[in-house]
Design a protein around this motif. Structure first.
Motif, mmCIF file in Angstrom:
data_model
loop_
_atom_site.group_PDB
_atom_site.id
_atom_site.type_symbol
_atom_site.label_atom_id
_atom_site.label_comp_id
_atom_site.label_asym_id
_atom_site.label_seq_id
_atom_site.Cartn_x
_atom_site.Cartn_y
_atom_site.Cartn_z
ATOM 1 N N GLN A 17 -5.560 -9.791 -6.026
ATOM 2 C CA GLN A 17 -3.814 -9.894 -6.180
ATOM 3 C C GLN A 17 -3.798 -11.268 -6.569
ATOM 4 O O GLN A 17 -2.969 -10.990 -7.635
ATOM 5 C CB GLN A 17 -3.055 -9.217 -4.547
ATOM 6 N N ALA A 18 -4.271 -12.339 -6.501
ATOM 7 C CA ALA A 18 -3.649 -13.246 -6.929
ATOM 8 C C ALA A 18 -3.861 -13.540 -8.782
ATOM 9 O O ALA A 18 -3.842 -14.345 -9.295
ATOM 10 C CB ALA A 18 -4.579 -14.426 -6.492
ATOM 11 N N LEU A 19 -4.852 -11.937 -9.340
ATOM 12 C CA LEU A 19 -4.953 -11.833 -10.277
ATOM 13 C C LEU A 19 -3.812 -11.060 -11.160
ATOM 14 O O LEU A 19 -3.762 -10.749 -12.293
ATOM 15 C CB LEU A 19 -6.346 -11.756 -11.079
ATOM 16 N N GLY A 20 -2.776 -10.501 -10.572
ATOM 17 C CA GLY A 20 -1.806 -10.382 -10.565
ATOM 18 C C GLY A 20 -2.098 -8.809 -10.796
ATOM 19 O O GLY A 20 -0.994 -7.603 -11.047
ATOM 20 N N LEU A 21 -2.807 -8.488 -10.016
ATOM 21 C CA LEU A 21 -3.322 -6.981 -10.050
ATOM 22 C C LEU A 21 -2.652 -6.249 -8.679
ATOM 23 O O LEU A 21 -2.568 -7.281 -7.885
ATOM 24 C CB LEU A 21 -4.778 -6.577 -10.073
ATOM 25 N N ASP A 22 -2.263 -5.030 -8.988
ATOM 26 C CA ASP A 22 -1.664 -4.778 -8.206
ATOM 27 C C ASP A 22 -3.216 -3.811 -6.532
ATOM 28 O O ASP A 22 -3.983 -3.048 -6.805
ATOM 29 C CB ASP A 22 -0.867 -2.985 -8.249
ATOM 30 N N VAL A 23 -2.917 -4.259 -5.576
ATOM 31 C CA VAL A 23 -3.511 -3.957 -4.306
ATOM 32 C C VAL A 23 -3.337 -2.524 -3.658
ATOM 33 O O VAL A 23 -2.038 -3.106 -2.787
ATOM 34 C CB VAL A 23 -4.131 -5.088 -4.064
ATOM 35 N N PHE A 24 -4.559 -1.726 -3.252
ATOM 36 C CA PHE A 24 -3.888 -0.783 -2.465
ATOM 37 C C PHE A 24 -4.782 -0.996 -1.087
ATOM 38 O O PHE A 24 -5.967 0.260 -2.059
ATOM 39 C CB PHE A 24 -3.143 0.524 -3.323
ATOM 40 N N PRO A 25 -4.808 -1.664 -0.094
ATOM 41 C CA PRO A 25 -6.038 -0.920 0.688
ATOM 42 C C PRO A 25 -5.001 0.268 1.520
ATOM 43 O O PRO A 25 -4.475 0.703 1.745
ATOM 44 C CB PRO A 25 -5.440 -2.073 2.111
ATOM 45 N N VAL A 26 -6.618 0.974 1.679
ATOM 46 C CA VAL A 26 -6.812 2.159 2.907
ATOM 47 C C VAL A 26 -7.844 2.066 4.081
ATOM 48 O O VAL A 26 -9.381 0.935 3.161
ATOM 49 C CB VAL A 26 -7.221 3.100 1.427
ATOM 50 N N SER A 27 -8.225 2.515 4.544
ATOM 51 C CA SER A 27 -8.547 2.372 5.856
ATOM 52 C C SER A 27 -9.732 3.390 6.255
ATOM 53 O O SER A 27 -10.426 3.904 6.902
ATOM 54 C CB SER A 27 -8.781 2.049 6.926
ATOM 55 N N THR A 28 -9.241 5.025 5.492
ATOM 56 C CA THR A 28 -9.676 6.262 5.332
ATOM 57 C C THR A 28 -9.606 7.234 4.184
ATOM 58 O O THR A 28 -9.650 7.124 3.266
ATOM 59 C CB THR A 28 -9.010 7.494 7.230
ATOM 60 N N LYS A 29 -10.708 8.274 4.061
ATOM 61 C CA LYS A 29 -10.524 8.755 3.519
ATOM 62 C C LYS A 29 -9.667 9.425 2.928
ATOM 63 O O LYS A 29 -9.514 9.582 2.347
ATOM 64 C CB LYS A 29 -12.233 10.270 3.809
ATOM 65 N N GLU A 30 -8.686 10.348 4.063
ATOM 66 C CA GLU A 30 -7.832 10.599 3.752
ATOM 67 C C GLU A 30 -6.543 10.179 3.227
ATOM 68 O O GLU A 30 -5.704 10.209 1.806
ATOM 69 C CB GLU A 30 -6.362 11.423 5.113
ATOM 70 N N GLU A 31 -6.438 8.589 3.510
ATOM 71 C CA GLU A 31 -5.389 7.681 3.428
ATOM 72 C C GLU A 31 -5.925 7.199 1.420
ATOM 73 O O GLU A 31 -5.355 7.117 0.405
ATOM 74 C CB GLU A 31 -5.439 6.285 3.728
#
Length: 107
Positions: A17-31
């Motif tokens: 995120q500090a590099l300007g990329l959009d981050v999408f944390p996921v914690s399960t396979k379905e997510e």
């Protein structure tokens, strides 16, 4: 404008995120599956996925292998490097140039 996304567990991706990329944390396979589809159908040209998440989403990622966009690139996470990311990049380069770029170096 096309964007770049990073998916995986929070600890592995938050620095992007500090590099300007959009981050999408996921914690399960379905997510992960749901998020991958949203990103692929959206405005993301490149989607980085941690190798550990990619193992869970192999079939889903394979659906995008033949498409030009999005490019799905595997990256190591905090749990370590499985080597899948390197293999994927090597295969892509071999397909593009028609030759093994490592010239005899075996995995």
């Amino acid at each position: 404008m096309r964007k770049v996304a990073v998916m995986g567990d929070h600890d592995s991706i938050y620095g992007f995120q500090a590099l300007g990329l959009d981050v999408f944390p996921v914690s399960t396979k379905e997510e992960g599956r749901e998020q991958l589809v949203k990103l692929a159908l959206g405005e993301y040209a490149i989607i980085y996925v941690t190798e550990s998440l990619a193992q869970d989403l192999k079939e889903d990622i394979d659906e995008y292998k033949e498409s030009i966009s999005p490019a799905i690139i595997l990256i190591p996470g905090i749990s370590g490097n499985t080597g899948d990311g390197i293999k994927g990049v090597k295969l892509s380069v071999e397909q593009a140039v028609g030759s093994d770029i490592l010239f005899g170096n075996e995995d």
